[in-house]
Design a protein around this motif. Structure first.
Motif, mmCIF file in Angstrom:
data_model
loop_
_atom_site.group_PDB
_atom_site.id
_atom_site.type_symbol
_atom_site.label_atom_id
_atom_site.label_comp_id
_atom_site.label_asym_id
_atom_site.label_seq_id
_atom_site.Cartn_x
_atom_site.Cartn_y
_atom_site.Cartn_z
ATOM 1 N N UNK A 197 10.409 6.507 4.758
ATOM 2 C CA UNK A 197 10.842 7.523 6.059
ATOM 3 C C UNK A 197 12.000 6.960 6.665
ATOM 4 N N UNK A 198 12.189 5.380 7.133
ATOM 5 C CA UNK A 198 12.936 5.596 8.218
ATOM 6 C C UNK A 198 14.389 5.232 7.189
ATOM 7 N N UNK A 199 14.432 5.149 6.291
ATOM 8 C CA UNK A 199 15.678 5.557 4.803
ATOM 9 C C UNK A 199 16.192 6.384 4.960
ATOM 10 N N UNK A 200 15.166 7.236 5.591
ATOM 11 C CA UNK A 200 15.323 9.401 5.014
ATOM 12 C C UNK A 200 16.432 9.003 5.841
ATOM 13 N N UNK A 201 15.284 9.124 7.249
ATOM 14 C CA UNK A 201 15.873 9.086 8.899
ATOM 15 C C UNK A 201 17.573 8.764 8.648
ATOM 16 N N UNK A 202 17.436 7.698 7.566
ATOM 17 C CA UNK A 202 18.891 6.542 8.265
ATOM 18 C C UNK A 202 19.971 7.179 7.106
ATOM 19 N N UNK A 226 1.012 -1.496 -0.146
ATOM 20 C CA UNK A 226 0.110 -0.351 0.077
ATOM 21 C C UNK A 226 1.141 1.208 -0.232
ATOM 22 N N UNK A 227 0.239 2.686 -0.238
ATOM 23 C CA UNK A 227 0.842 3.723 -0.190
ATOM 24 C C UNK A 227 0.999 3.858 0.988
ATOM 25 N N UNK A 228 0.464 4.014 1.518
ATOM 26 C CA UNK A 228 0.932 4.107 3.105
ATOM 27 C C UNK A 228 2.346 2.680 3.878
ATOM 28 N N UNK A 229 1.846 2.022 3.830
ATOM 29 C CA UNK A 229 3.215 1.012 4.358
ATOM 30 C C UNK A 229 4.443 1.821 3.919
#
Length: 225
Positions: free
Chosen positions: A192-197, A183-186
């Motif tokens: 976001x997790x990859x961006x935060x890292x 899904x787009x939400x998942x």
């Protein structure tokens, strides 16, 4: 690659020269080029822009199968096997396409072994990408699926720029989701997790891979590749 650089350049040059004799067609962003209920009007050669090849479920869910880039041609299943399409071809950006008849394309390939070699190689590269995605869709979790599709896109559409890899095709969160069956939400949560890292970022509508090897580690790429 299975051929040397000289042969590759010669085959690409011949493809460009062959298709250049045909009229240039223009499609707007989001314009549908081919539908399942429509008979292809010829073999298309993508000169500029990006085109997605996707299927729709009965509920309207989209599954992206292939993203075509400049230098690609379609629909090959119809061109070689006369099989009717059950998928859509849609412009992701403004695109320029040259088109020839199926018969003209076949005659050209018969007379040009170098071009036939290039066409075959590109088809096999697409198949490899689809098989890699299938592995992750079956075995990987959501995080690994998102990381893996970014690895594939970086390798297929990426260009090195300022120490990063710029993925030149404009991918939305929905596009990525439809490439890996999430899904787009998942998908947004995992991005976001990859961006935060600080492994990826997005600027001007384009994803940038800051650390490709780290991205492969997050995807457990070496386990499945």
């Amino acid at each position: 690659m299975w051929y040397n650089r000289g042969v590759k350049e010669e085959s690409v040059e011949k493809l460009d020269l062959f298709f250049s004799q045909f009229r240039l067609l223009n499609y707007k962003k989001h314009e549908v080029i081919l539908r399942p209920d429509g008979l292809p009007t010829g073999v298309f050669y993508l000169v500029r822009g990006y085109v997605k090849f996707y299927a729709l479920s009965e509920s309207g869910q989209e599954l992206n199968l292939i993203i075509f880039k400049p230098g690609d041609f379609f629909p090959m299943i119809w061109a070689f096997n006369d099989v009717n399409l059950t998928q859509y071809l849609e412009a992701m950006t403004a695109v320029e396409i040259q088109r020839c008849s199926k018969e003209e394309f076949k005659i050209f390939l018969q007379k040009s072994p170098e071009a036939l070699w290039d066409v075959t190689s590109k088809i096999l590269i697409r198949l490899r990408g689809i098989l890699e995605r299938m592995e992750y869709m079956v075995f990987g979790n959501a995080y690994q699926k998102v990381a893996s599709i970014l690895v594939i896109c970086a390798e297929r559409f990426g260009v090195k720029r300022d120490g990063e890899i710029l993925i030149r095709v404009p991918l939305t969160h929905r596009d990525i989701a439809s490439l890996i069956g999430l899904t787009r939400e998942t998908t947004s949560v995992e991005l976001k997790k990859l961006d935060k890292k600080k492994i990826i970022s997005k600027k001007g509508g384009l994803f940038r891979v800051k650390k490709l090897e780290k991205l492969k580690e997050e995807a457990q790429w070496y386990q499945y590749a």
